[in-house]
Design a protein around this motif. Structure first.
Motif, short mmCIF file in Angstrom:
data_model
loop_
_atom_site.label_atom_id
_atom_site.label_comp_id
_atom_site.label_asym_id
_atom_site.label_seq_id
_atom_site.Cartn_x
_atom_site.Cartn_y
_atom_site.Cartn_z
N THR A 673 35.89 43.38 44.07
CA THR A 673 35.80 42.36 43.60
C THR A 673 36.93 41.25 43.99
O THR A 673 38.06 42.17 43.97
CB THR A 673 35.95 42.41 41.42
N TRP A 674 37.38 40.61 42.75
CA TRP A 674 38.45 39.35 43.72
C TRP A 674 38.36 38.13 42.58
O TRP A 674 37.26 37.34 41.42
CB TRP A 674 38.19 38.18 44.81
N ARG A 675 40.19 38.34 41.78
CA ARG A 675 40.77 37.49 40.20
C ARG A 675 40.48 36.36 41.08
O ARG A 675 41.63 36.32 42.21
CB ARG A 675 41.16 38.48 40.30
N CYS A 676 40.12 35.12 40.31
CA CYS A 676 39.94 34.04 41.12
C CYS A 676 41.12 32.95 40.24
O CYS A 676 41.39 33.70 39.01
CB CYS A 676 38.81 32.44 40.03
N PRO A 677 42.40 32.66 40.84
CA PRO A 677 43.87 32.44 40.19
C PRO A 677 43.59 31.46 39.59
O PRO A 677 44.78 31.12 38.52
CB PRO A 677 45.50 32.29 40.80
N VAL A 678 42.86 30.80 39.16
CA VAL A 678 42.34 29.57 38.15
C VAL A 678 41.75 29.90 37.35
O VAL A 678 41.83 30.05 35.89
CB VAL A 678 42.25 28.60 39.76
N CYS A 679 40.58 30.58 37.08
CA CYS A 679 39.46 31.15 35.99
C CYS A 679 39.90 32.26 35.63
O CYS A 679 39.17 33.07 34.47
CB CYS A 679 37.83 30.91 36.19
N ALA A 680 40.33 32.74 36.68
CA ALA A 680 40.96 34.68 35.66
C ALA A 680 39.79 34.83 36.02
O ALA A 680 39.59 36.35 35.35
CB ALA A 680 41.58 34.59 34.34
N GLU A 681 38.53 35.05 35.92
CA GLU A 681 37.58 36.10 35.95
C GLU A 681 37.07 36.78 37.89
O GLU A 681 38.00 36.03 38.50
CB GLU A 681 36.27 35.13 35.88
#
Length: 788
Positions: A673-681
């Protein structure tokens, strides 16, 4: 023979002087009776003396008034015993120097104060401050008619309207009538019908259907709905389901501002729980008696209340059962003397029905719905002000009008016996009538279209809520894939051995290890699906205590799995006949997921248990409440659920650096998985055999997601335009939690209908007593650990 007329009885004349005290007839005066008694005693004494007997002793004089058949009230005597003189009586009379002898409800007083404030604001300019003050003094002369009419017209034409009609402002006709309380009605009619100053439109009344209830309850469990705790979610779900089932006023269930600190709300002591029996394939059947003491116009009289009886819903409506949701709250707060969890999972043959559950004495006065931020305080109506509940009452009245006698409907809704509100005020515009079927005999009736037109979802502008995880995301989930693979192997083995799937195996083979293991594997797939769709982020599952098989599982095959592998290998060369019939269980599972995605996510829990789904449903929700307690202690749910860690590591408290720990621990427990730096999902990476850091396709997909989130965020910070580009950008990303808070709950842009009378003092109804504490404005991860 001539007839003789009997002589008429001579009328007895009463001397006016005998009526010496007001309200006391002369023939019952005490002194009259005493004189007559003395005369009889004298006559008796003379006769006794003549025959040589002792004279009788005369009775003491009587001071009590008498009447035929008993005593009569002596008003004068009571007054003399209470008041010494007229002056003392006059002093007491001052307590009755009031304007009103009938109690006025707090809501009416609020409306009177609202009208008074408006009059002061208007007359301060028209008459000056001194003239305005004099107009409000006691016994002041009535103002001139032209001033009153000018005030009314000004207030109405420049007032705020809650009916969204382009080019129309001011109050509507019905609201103005309520404001005046039938005063100067003729002038209003002239302004409305002749001069066209005011509109006569009303807000459309919308009802809540069962399909709408499913959607809103599913929304309460949606990860994107920013509610801090699972307890808050359960409180909201139980309240909504209760309103739909009972059609009650919210003010009869929770505390309203006008009666604060008076304990006027539904308590556990107002309920009676009885276990009636057991339903095969569903579980224990419980009935509950509710007594509503705080209905409108019934708060001041203890003898006026409404009682209703409900029972558990059948299998397909378990997620909608308000009783089960209240049962979870009761178990969580330890309301009953009995252990209801043990009774739910006990063998019904060992129980003796009916069983009356005993509510603890200290719990009888406790509120059913409590503030999540302050568990000792009851929920208030203002704490629920973010939501509109009138449509539940409209839907109840519209549906029940044709299902029960009118007298019962009025009773349940708390109306008077001669009230017509249930048949008029609470009915939606589109009645459930099919003219074709009613006019022509033999035609089949269909009122579905009328119900849809009056629904809160009619002409909705917001998109229907979608599951948190799509089918593609479920297929890319590693745990789901492994669980489905295990289930597929076992199901194929059952088909190879018995010629049918595990759910269709005959009773004589139901208890074999292979069939039992297959059904448990199927249950694990469904339960994991339910937990994915109802927990924020990708937090681990907190299993109910009765589950012996871990969802995380083990790589070691059980005996049943080994048997399944052998059977599958033995049948690989037997032709394609069986394999064609035995379609892959993975495809069947995802077909089930597609059907579940259209309804309530916890229906997967019901499908996973063929024997006692009510118990499984309750335990699933109790597990979520237990997760709240674990987080409150400062423990990490990822570590707590990781069976590879030691007991000390699982129970370690991370209170000082909780957010930092959860941030990293979440990534560690969710590989690929990878954490989006904008939505933090956390975003699942596309499947790839190559190194993701060097895979151009993976990097482009992740960068594309990040760009879309950034563009959506920028568009939401800019003023709204007529362009449709914003909607196109937001379709591919998760809704921000701040906006999703109300959008998910409210199914339509329209409010729940009704007149504007309840909005007279709307500013006062917007108080906040803690409900906002459940809904932080920022993404939940930054403020509290993810929900389980």
């Amino acid at each position: 023979m001539p007839t003789t007329t009997p002589p008429r009885k001579k009328a007895k004349l009463v001397d006016i002087r005998d009526l010496r005290l007001p309200g006391t007839p002369g023939n019952v005066r005490a002194d009259k009776r005493n004189a007559a008694a003395a005369q009889r005693v004298a006559e008796t004494a003379a006769i006794a003396t003549a025959v040589g007997l002792p004279a009788p002793v005369p009775p003491p004089p009587s001071t009590k008034p008498m009447r035929k058949g008993g005593q009569k009230r002596d008003i004068g005597g009571q007054i003399r015993s209470i008041y010494k003189n007229k002056e003392e009586m006059a002093v007491s009379r001052k307590a009755f120097d009031r304007k009103y002898l009938v109690p006025i409800a707090p809501t009416t007083l609020r409306n009177i104060e609202y009208a008074k404030r408006m009059w002061i604001g208007f007359c301060s300019h028209a008459l000056g401050e001194e003239g305005c003050r004099l107009s409000l003094e006691e016994n002041a002369p009535f103002p001139s008619i032209d001033l009153v009419l000018q005030f009314l017209c000004f207030s109405a034409t420049h007032g705020k309207s809650y009916i969204a009609i382009e080019g129309r402002t001011g109050w509507n006709y019905n609201y103005l009538k309520e404001f005046l309380n039938h005063f100067h009605r003729m002038a209003i009619k002239e302004w409305t019908f002749k001069n066209k100053l005011f509109g006569t439109q009303k807000r459309e009344k919308r009802s809540v259907r069962e399909e709408d209830l499913v959607e809103v309850l599913a929304a309460c469990l949606h990860p994107n709905l920013c509610i801090e705790t699972n307890y808050a979610r359960l409180t909201l779900m139980s309240f909504i389901a209760f309103l739909y089932q009972h059609g009650s006023r919210p003010g009869a269930l929770v505390e309203v501002p006008e009666y604060r600190d008076e304990a006027q709300y539904l308590k556990w002591g107002d309920t009676e729980w009885v276990i009636e029996g057991h339903e095969p394939g569903t579980g224990l059947l419980i009935t509950v008696n509710f007594q509503f003491n705080w209905l409108k116009s019934k708060r001041n009289e203890a003898s006026k209340f409404v009682r209703t009886v409900t029972h558990n819903l059948h299998r397909e409506r378990i997620p909608l059962d308000s009783q089960l949701l209240l049962e979870v709250l009761a178990i969580h707060h330890e309301i009953f003397e009995e252990d209801l969890v043990d009774l739910r999972q006990a063998n019904p043959e060992t129980l003796s029905f009916p069983i009356l559950l005993t509510i603890k004495d200290e719990a009888k006065e406790q509120p059913i719905w409590r503030l999540p931020s302050q568990p000792s305080q009851p929920c208030s109506y203002s704490s629920l002000s973010n939501f509109s509940f009138r449509s539940f009452r409209y839907g109840f009245a519209s549906d029940m009008l044709t299902r029960m006698p009118s007298v019962h409907l009025k009773y349940i809704m708390g109306h008077r016996w001669n009230s017509a509100h249930a048949e008029t005020t609470y009915q939606v515009s589109d009645r459930q009538i099919d003219i074709s079927a009613d006019r022509y005999p033999g035609e089949k009736s269909n009122t579905t279209r009328a119900q849809i037109r009056s629904s809160v979802t009619w002409l909705r502008t917001k998109k229907k809520l979608v599951p948190a995880f799509s089918l593609d995301e479920l297929k890319s989930d590693k745990v789901m894939t492994r669980l489905c693979d295990d289930y597929r192997v076992l199901e194929d083995a059952v088909f190879a051995k018995y010629g049918v799937y595990a759910s269709a195996v005959s009773d004589e083979h139901q208890n074999t290890d292979l069939v039992v293991e297959t059904l448990e594997a199927r249950a694990d797939v469904l339960l994991y699906y339910a937990d994915l769709q109802t927990r924020a982020q990708r937090t681990p599952l907190l299993k109910p205590p009765d589950r012996s098989r871990s969802i995380s599982g083990s790589s070691t095959l059980t005996d049943a799995q080994s048997e399944a592998s052998t059977l599958v290998e033995d049948n690989e060369n037997d032709g394609d006949a069986n394999l064609d019939k035995s379609s892959t269980a993975l495809d069947d599972a995802f077909q089930t997921f597609e059907n579940l995605s259209k309804g309530h996510p916890l229906m997967a829990v019901v499908h996973a248990d063929e024997e006692n789904p009510r118990y499984s449903f309750i335990m699933r929700l109790l597990a979520k409440l237990e997760a709240d307690s674990i987080r409150k202690e400062g423990k990490c749910l990822f570590c707590f659920s990781d069976e590879s860690l030691t007991k000390e590591q699982q129970d370690k408290i991370h209170r000082n650096k909780y957010s930092e720990h959860v941030w990293t621990c979440e990534v560690d427990h969710n590989p690929n998985t990878w954490r989006c730096p904008v939505c933090a999902e956390l975003i699942a990476k596309p499947n790839s055999d190559e190194d993701d850091d060097n895979n151009v396709e993976v990097q482009e997909a992740l960068q594309d997601h990040c760009d879309r989130c950034l563009a959506s965020l920028i568009s939401k910070c800019q003023p709204e335009t007529d362009s449709d580009s914003d909607d196109d950008l937001s379709d591919a990303v998760v809704l921000p939690r701040k906006r999703a808070r109300r959008n998910i709950i409210t199914s339509s842009d329209d409010d729940d209908g009704g007149d504007d009378n309840n909005n007279m003092n709307n500013a006062e109804s917007q108080q906040n007593d803690g409900w906002e504490d459940m809904m932080p404005a920022y993404p939940s991860f930054y403020l509290y650990p993810p929900n389980a």
